[in-house]
Design an enzyme around this catalytic site. Structure first.
Site, PDB file in Angstrom:
ATOM      1  N   HIS A 363      -4.369  -0.604   1.968  1.00  0.00           N
ATOM      2  CA  HIS A 363      -5.053  -0.817  -0.233  1.00  0.00           C
ATOM      3  C   HIS A 363      -4.880  -1.556  -0.795  1.00  0.00           C
ATOM      4  CE1 HIS A 363      -5.169   4.060   0.255  1.00  0.00           C
ATOM      5  NE2 HIS A 363      -3.902   3.855   1.716  1.00  0.00           N
ATOM      6  N   LYS A 554      -6.356   3.504 -16.680  1.00  0.00           N
ATOM      7  CA  LYS A 554      -5.672   3.349 -15.217  1.00  0.00           C
ATOM      8  C   LYS A 554      -4.624   2.874 -14.827  1.00  0.00           C
ATOM      9  CE  LYS A 554     -10.085   0.991 -14.451  1.00  0.00           C
ATOM     10  NZ  LYS A 554     -10.454   0.956 -13.519  1.00  0.00           N
ATOM     11  N   ARG A 555      -3.638   2.263 -14.162  1.00  0.00           N
ATOM     12  CA  ARG A 555      -2.397   1.613 -14.329  1.00  0.00           C
ATOM     13  C   ARG A 555      -2.741   0.009 -15.178  1.00  0.00           C
ATOM     14  NH1 ARG A 555       2.166   3.850 -12.509  1.00  0.00           N
ATOM     15  NH2 ARG A 555       3.455   1.138 -13.133  1.00  0.00           N
ATOM     16  N   LYS A 560      -6.714  -5.717 -13.450  1.00  0.00           N
ATOM     17  CA  LYS A 560      -7.873  -4.505 -13.881  1.00  0.00           C
ATOM     18  C   LYS A 560      -8.397  -5.362 -15.574  1.00  0.00           C
ATOM     19  CE  LYS A 560      -5.201  -1.099 -11.460  1.00  0.00           C
ATOM     20  NZ  LYS A 560      -6.274  -0.793 -11.010  1.00  0.00           N
ATOM     21  N   THR A 662     -10.769   4.197  -7.879  1.00  0.00           N
ATOM     22  CA  THR A 662     -11.523   5.862  -7.780  1.00  0.00           C
ATOM     23  C   THR A 662     -11.193   6.535  -8.806  1.00  0.00           C
ATOM     24  OG1 THR A 662      -9.181   6.386  -7.721  1.00  0.00           O
ATOM     25  CG2 THR A 662     -10.342   6.242  -5.192  1.00  0.00           C
ATOM     26  N   LYS A 666     -15.131   8.606 -10.158  1.00  0.00           N
ATOM     27  CA  LYS A 666     -14.398  10.461 -11.160  1.00  0.00           C
ATOM     28  C   LYS A 666     -15.049  10.081 -12.445  1.00  0.00           C
ATOM     29  CE  LYS A 666     -10.069  10.891  -9.607  1.00  0.00           C
ATOM     30  NZ  LYS A 666      -8.771  10.098  -9.888  1.00  0.00           N
TER      31      LYS A 666
HETATM   32  N1  CRA Z   1      -3.211   0.377  -6.791  1.00  0.00           N
HETATM   33  C1  CRA Z   1      -5.969   0.205  -5.128  1.00  0.00           C
HETATM   34  O1  CRA Z   1      -5.505  -0.793  -5.709  1.00  0.00           O
HETATM   35  C2  CRA Z   1      -7.355   2.170  -4.598  1.00  0.00           C
HETATM   36  C3  CRA Z   1      -6.055   2.776  -4.282  1.00  0.00           C
HETATM   37  C4  CRA Z   1      -6.351   3.532  -3.233  1.00  0.00           C
HETATM   38  C5  CRA Z   1      -4.436   0.910  -4.618  1.00  0.00           C
HETATM   39  C6  CRA Z   1      -7.275   1.286  -5.715  1.00  0.00           C
HETATM   40  O2  CRA Z   1      -8.137   0.208  -5.401  1.00  0.00           O
HETATM   41  O3  CRA Z   1      -8.073   2.504  -4.886  1.00  0.00           O
HETATM   42  O4  CRA Z   1      -4.620   1.730  -3.515  1.00  0.00           O
HETATM   43  N2  CRA Z   1      -4.315  -0.277  -3.723  1.00  0.00           N
HETATM   44  O5  CRA Z   1      -7.209   3.356  -2.579  1.00  0.00           O
HETATM   45  C7  CRA Z   1      -2.272   0.274  -3.516  1.00  0.00           C
HETATM   46  O6  CRA Z   1      -1.747   1.326  -3.897  1.00  0.00           O
HETATM   47  C8  CRA Z   1      -0.301  -0.644  -2.349  1.00  0.00           C
HETATM   48  O7  CRA Z   1      -2.137  -1.245  -3.164  1.00  0.00           O
HETATM   49  C9  CRA Z   1      -3.557   0.985  -5.511  1.00  0.00           C
HETATM   50  O8  CRA Z   1      -3.792   2.795  -5.575  1.00  0.00           O
END
Ligand code: CRA
Length: 818
Positions: A363, A554-555, A560, A662, A666
């Site tokens: 991820h 988002k976080r 970001k 994601t 949405k």
């Molecule tokens: N932080 C990615 O940064 C992605 C999600 C789900 C992340 C996002 O871009 O949409 O995973 N990666 O695939 C992550 O957690 C450990 O890596 C995320 O949520």
């Protein structure tokens, strides 16, 4: 299958009786004294009786099938509130609403009482929840395995603009009504201790691990209700219990406190979710969590398999273990250990099983998020697992030698063990070597996994690395959160889109239809009003619903680039005050984000946005053109309120950094237009909706790389762009902090003196141009409506049903049980 599956045989009177009964007998509340909270608890308990029955029936049904089952291992499942969603999926929403109305109760008020189970940080955890919904809705046999944290992600509030964290007791005093304790599934998990050799009955020399401490894993099942299909899958969450509080030997030696220490440490295992997104800290307790999770889950998988009288060698045929990032990768040596030490399989037999059972999803490419654990720590906590990891690595090194004879560089790059003063175990390498499939989460990301992260592994294991683009469930993210939009879609197309989102493409035919445009914009306006009312009530700020609602939720993370958004706001502020000719359509900038408690600059960015908001929102000279609001405590239920109200979706990460995203999906589905970089799934959203219906700007991945290779100097942008200079200066003087000049300086410093690691300044001017295009575009309401409709119509690819079909077809080789 069961009584309340489709809502078709729902008995209203019986439901009302059950509800009153539970209120009185289980909650000890008399009806006339019952609060909305009491009714929520009673409702949850009654409904969960239905889903528990469905769950057990589904379990029995699937056990009877000789089909392969998916075990989705994840340290996070960010499920959000369940009651409303489960009612929809059970097909009972309207019926229960009516039954409650007769009792003078409003379902919508009751639903507001549920506290979000926040058992995840962000995208990765929410993805796992969407995937469970899609697995259940497509009747695919699966179990989600996670942890039953006592405290979920911290609650966020602001004190004078600064983030304050407090514990999240999501289960509250009376417990969470949807979960069921399953004591019969209890697992025992060891820690510490040593490995011993012994001769078995047949004189064979074998090894076994003698743990220094054992704890118990208690299972809690949450129901994952499929969309009106009678299927309910378990989300099984493990809770750690420590038994004996004393190490008797040490206790008898007089070490009263020391004797309890390991137990004290172990008793914290499932206390809290680590609040880091895309960042690993290397804490011992975190490794203990990971191992506890894996030992319980793998133990449960084997228990199920053996209970059905199946042979171990058929495991890969009947079970797949999908690893959600590297967090559960310690499951690999755990399964090896069980097969070899407990079940007396040879190394080769065990390895063959493992390499056909595990699949791994990557991820992130961010180096700070790629997990490594110190060899010393693993050897101390899990001595037998460390031996097995060394053995796996030995085999890997032999293979690397065959492929690249004498190439020490390749060996050290691919090795699971990173050499150095303190040797580290690279969990991603262990995952790639063992798994039969490895996927990234969006096309661009998967390409980068091949090109940049694992090019050699791609050579060594051709076709192992692949892509599955993420998705989100249309049940929660359109149907449940945007009922008004859902009804106008259903009016035009019928309700098939809820099950098969590609049907929503039918809306394309209405994109130019004035009447439908009007209906669409009326829905958007009503959703904006709903959000505005909520903001007014909870935060006392009035929002103009004629303004563009521009959303970044988002976080909080530097990559970001919430601070890029902030700089643009500063430029608007500056221009509105200083350029008499300059005008914009009114805009409301909406932020929501939690920062990891230890992430200082992220917290400073929150503070800066809050201070800017305070000044801007109270500046009468702006004539209501600009509002900035940072909503505290971002969580699934808040996203459900904001997303339907958004006109603009901010997806502005540095190209190459956001694996997928994601939230972008949405927002687009709900008719928000994306302003974004060529990053993650934005690339695919653009492909689907077309250039006219998205605002793309900024450096592309290769341009980012080239710029960094040349040597990036952010001062060049500062010195050459007066607009940008003015914005950065405002952050450094007293514009927003008159009582303490320079208080926001850390954000400017990060972008100037500390080198601007995410190229915010390099993308600033392109971003402002794209924002200008947004402003222009919005002034033509009919053309905007068309673009928004096309976003809803053309983003069906991003349904998690499609993602799950891709996994099922290309990785799991699975067929539906229906
Ligand atoms: N932080 C990615 O940064 C992605 C999600 C789900 C992340 C996002 O871009 O949409 O995973 N990666 O695939 C992550 O957690 C450990 O890596 C995320 O949520």
């Amino acid at each position: 299958m069961t009584m309340y599956s489709h809502g078709s045989n729902f008995d209203k009177e019986q439901f009302q009786r059950e509800l009153r009964q539970v209120l009185k007998s289980q909650l000890a509340v008399i009806e006339k004294n019952a609060t909305t909270k009491d009714w929520y608890l009673a409702l949850g308990r009654v409904l969960s009786q239905y889903t528990s029955m469905n769950l057990l029936d589904t379990e029995a049904f699937i056990d009877g099938e000789k089909t392969r089952k998916i075990n989705y291992l994840s340290l996070e499942f960010l499920i959000g509130r369940l009651t409303g969603n489960n009612l929809i999926n059970l097909g009972l929403y309207e019926k229960i609403e009516e039954a409650l109305q007769e009792m003078d109760l409003a379902l919508s008020d009751i639903l507001e009482e549920e506290r979000d189970p926040a058992l995840g940080n962000g995208g990765l955890g929410r993805l796992a929840a969407c995937f469970m919904d899609s697995l259940a809705s497509q009747a695919l046999p699966a179990v989600g395995y996670g942890l039953h944290y006592e405290y979920g992600l911290f609650k966020q509030s602001f004190a004078a603009g600064r983030q304050v964290e407090s514990p999240d007791t999501w289960r509250e005093a009376l417990g969470y009504p949807w979960e069921r304790r399953r004591p019969e599934l209890t697992q025992t998990v060891g820690f510490w201790g040593h490995v011993e050799q012994y001769s078995d009955d047949r004189g064979k020399l074998r090894k076994r691990w003698v743990p220094g401490l054992k704890v118990e894993g208690i299972a809690w099942d949450l129901p994952v209700v499929g969309y009106q299909n009678e299927i309910t899958l378990p989300l099984r969450l493990w809770e750690c219990h420590t038994g004996d509080p004393f190490d008797l030997a040490r206790f008898n030696e007089g070490d009263f406190v020391g004797a309890q220490y390991p137990v004290l440490e172990a008793s914290n295992i499932t206390k809290v979710l680590y609040p880091n997104d895309n960042h690993e800290q290397g804490k011992t307790l975190r490794l203990m969590q990971q191992y506890f999770h894996c030992a319980c889950s793998v133990g449960d998988i084997l228990r199920r398999h053996l209970a059905l009288g199946r042979e171990l060698k058929t495991l890969p045929k009947l079970e797949t273990i999908q690893l959600n990032d590297t967090h559960p990768v310690i499951a690999i040596p755990e399964l090896m250990r069980l097969l070899i030490d407990d079940h007396d399989l040879s190394w080769d037999e065990a390895w063959d099983i493992c390499t056909r059972t595990f699949a791994y999803t990557n991820h992130t490419l961010l180096p700070e998020a790629l997990e490594t654990w110190s060899e010393g720590l693993i050897a101390h906590l899990l001595p037998r697992h460390m031996e097995i990891i060394f053995d796996i690595n030995h085999e890997l090194m032999v293979k690397v030698q065959q492929q690249w004879p004498g190439d020490i560089g390749k060996m050290s790059k691919l090795s699971i063990i990173q050499e150095g003063d303190h040797r580290q175990v690279r969990m991603a390498n262990l995952a790639v070597v063992t798994s039969y499939a490895v996927n990234g989460v969006a096309a661009l990301h998967s390409d980068l996994v091949k090109r940049d992260l694992f090019p050699e592994f791609d050579k060594l294991y051709p076709r192992k690395l692949t892509n599955v683009t993420n998705g989100v469930t249309p049940r929660r993210w359109i149907k449940a959160c945007n009922p008004a939009l859902s009804s106008i879609i259903t009016e035009k197309l019928g309700d098939g889109w809820i099950r098969e989102l590609s049907e929503i493409e039918g809306l394309k035919a209405f994109a130019d239809d004035k009447e439908f445009q009007q209906a669409f914009m009326t829905v958007k306006k009503a959703n904006k009003q709903k959000l505005a009312d909520w903001v007014e009530e909870h935060h006392g700020i009035t929002l103009n619903t004629d303004a563009i609602f521009d959303v970044q939720i988002k976080r909080l993370h530097e990559y970001k680039r919430q601070h890029l958004n902030l700089l643009h706001i500063l430029s608007l502020y500056h221009r509105l005050l200083n350029e008499p000719e300059f005008d914009i359509h009114p805009r409301v900038f909406i932020f929501a984000a939690k920062a990891a408690p230890g992430y200082a600059i992220a917290k400073d960015i929150i503070y800066a946005i809050n201070r800017v908001a305070e000044t801007v929102n109270n500046d009468q000279r702006l004539n209501d053109k600009l509002k900035v609001i940072f909503l505290p405590d971002y969580r699934v239920s808040l996203a459900e309120l904001i997303i339907p109200a958004a006109d603009i979706s901010e997806q502005i990460s540095t190209a190459g950094k956001e694996a997928s995203g994601t939230g972008n999906m949405k927002l687009a589905m709900n008719g928000a237009l994306t302003i974004g970089t060529m990053d993650g799934a934005n690339v695919e959203i653009r492909e689907e909706v077309g250039d006219d219906n998205i605002f793309i700007f900024g450096l592309k991945v290769d341009e980012v790389k080239a710029l960094q290779a040349r040597g990036y100097d952010s001062f060049i942008y500062y010195d050459s762009d007066p607009q940008l200079k003015a914005c950065l200066n405002m952050l450094q003087d007293d514009t927003f902090t008159p009582e303490r000049p320079g208080e926001l300086i850390s954000v400017a410093r990060n972008l100037l003196d500390y080198g601007d690691p995410y190229l915010v300044l390099a993308d600033f001017s392109a971003y402002c141009d794209a924002q200008c295009a947004v402003d222009k575009s919005y002034r033509d309401q009919s053309s905007w409506a068309k673009k928004a409709i096309l976003n809803t119509a053309l983003t069906s690819k991003f349904s998690s049903d499609r993602s799950i079909q891709d996994y099922a077809n290309n990785i799991w080789r699975l067929s539906s049980v229906r």
